[in-house]
Write an enzyme that holds these catalytic residues in place. Structure first.
Site, PDB file in Angstrom:
ATOM      1  N   HIS A  69      20.889  42.126  20.905  1.00 49.75           N
ATOM      2  CA  HIS A  69      21.486  43.021  22.649  1.00 49.75           C
ATOM      3  C   HIS A  69      20.606  43.219  23.477  1.00 49.75           C
ATOM      4  CE1 HIS A  69      19.839  46.641  20.538  1.00 49.75           C
ATOM      5  NE2 HIS A  69      19.517  46.992  21.997  1.00 49.75           N
TER       6      HIS A  69
ATOM      7  N   TYR B 272      10.424  45.804  18.834  1.00 50.59           N
ATOM      8  CA  TYR B 272      10.524  46.037  20.581  1.00 50.59           C
ATOM      9  C   TYR B 272       8.131  45.680  20.559  1.00 50.59           C
ATOM     10  CZ  TYR B 272      15.127  46.787  21.913  1.00 50.59           C
ATOM     11  OH  TYR B 272      16.373  47.025  21.820  1.00 50.59           O
TER      12      TYR B 272
ATOM     13  N   ARG C  51      21.404  47.390  14.943  1.00 52.71           N
ATOM     14  CA  ARG C  51      21.740  47.194  15.939  1.00 52.71           C
ATOM     15  C   ARG C  51      21.898  45.679  16.270  1.00 52.71           C
ATOM     16  NH1 ARG C  51      21.522  49.184  20.964  1.00 52.71           N
ATOM     17  NH2 ARG C  51      22.937  48.023  20.979  1.00 52.71           N
TER      18      ARG C  51
ATOM     19  N   HIS D  79      18.977  45.042  27.271  1.00 54.54           N
ATOM     20  CA  HIS D  79      19.016  46.169  28.007  1.00 54.54           C
ATOM     21  C   HIS D  79      18.613  46.124  29.654  1.00 54.54           C
ATOM     22  CE1 HIS D  79      18.303  49.212  24.905  1.00 54.54           C
ATOM     23  NE2 HIS D  79      18.029  48.416  24.006  1.00 54.54           N
TER      24      HIS D  79
ATOM     25  N   TYR E 168      18.344  44.613  14.865  1.00 57.45           N
ATOM     26  CA  TYR E 168      17.259  45.595  13.538  1.00 57.45           C
ATOM     27  C   TYR E 168      17.827  46.461  13.193  1.00 57.45           C
ATOM     28  CZ  TYR E 168      17.532  47.547  18.076  1.00 57.45           C
ATOM     29  OH  TYR E 168      17.642  48.780  19.758  1.00 57.45           O
TER      30      TYR E 168
END
Length: 241
Positions: free
Chosen positions: A165, A113, A162, A167, A152
């Site tokens: 995906h 991120y 994870r 959000h 990640y």
């Protein structure tokens, strides 16, 4: 986009979520759920008409012109698989929620991120910030142009990963009616191992967090495309995540 259509009708009441579609929290092995989950049951407070519907026209307060995450500026294309992400925002009766504010944020193609909290040893892409905001049209439609995010690891003792995906945050029709959720990609084997996705007890509800891939014949060879409808309330509501 037409900005002159009238606001959505006022809801009279909202039905509670059915059993099995809300995550079972805290989630073992995911420390944030321990710090973000209330230790005591919530105190339910009746929502008045004003709170259920206002402030109207949220899009006037929140700029909604950030639909292209893949191109930061002229000549600044993000690295990764280009992807078109679209769908509809619907209410409990399947009616479109027009004028809703849809926010999206995600990791880059390396699974990192663009945020100071994320200090993992993975490359940052200087041409990818990874967040955007749009407003639904009269049919409740939204769309983003972005790149497919990477997986990640979760930095805990018993590391788990994870899956890719995205959000979502959906605000509408009022600022109190906010849904924060996640969208997964179909066919990824890591979906079965994701503790957040698997924290939702009902299998049908988990499936509602998985997007549908659009056939290449419909989108051409420039990018891949996925469709993901989000239902805000009712029996077929999209789970929080």
């Amino acid at each position: 986009m037409d900005t002159n259509f009238p606001p959505p009708p006022f809801p009279d009441r909202f039905e509670p979520f059915p059993e099995g579609i809300e995550p079972a929290v805290p989630i073992e092995g995911y420390p944030n759920t321990w710090t973000h989950t209330p230790a005591q049951p919530l105190i339910r407070r009746p929502v008045t008409r004003t709170e259920a519907t206002g402030p109207l026209e949220l899009w006037r307060k929140l700029p909604c012109d950030e639909s292209n995450l893949a191109v930061l500026g002229p000549g600044r294309m993000a690295q990764g698989q280009l992807m078109h992400m679209s769908g509809r925002i619907l209410d409990e009766a399947g009616r479109p929620v027009r004028g809703a504010v849809v926010e999206l944020w995600q990791a880059n193609a390396a699974g990192r991120y663009y945020h100071p909290i994320d200090q993992r040893d993975a490359p940052l892409d200087p041409n990818f910030v990874g967040n955007g905001r749009v407003r639904t049209d009269e049919e409740g439609r939204y769309a983003f142009f972005t790149i497919k995010p990477g997986a990640y690891p979760v930095p805990v003792k018993d590391t788990w990963w994870r899956p890719p995906h995205v959000h979502f945050s959906v605000l509408g029709p009022s600022s109190l009616s906010r849904l924060v959720t996640q969208m997964y990609f179909p066919g990824d084997p890591m979906n079965e191992w994701d503790r957040i996705l698997q924290s939702i007890p009902d299998a049908a509800a988990r499936d509602r967090l998985v997007a549908r891939q659009t056939h290449p014949a419909e989108v051409g060879d420039g990018w891949i495309a996925f469709t993901h409808d989000i239902v805000l309330r009712g029996r077929y509501a999209t789970p929080e995540a």
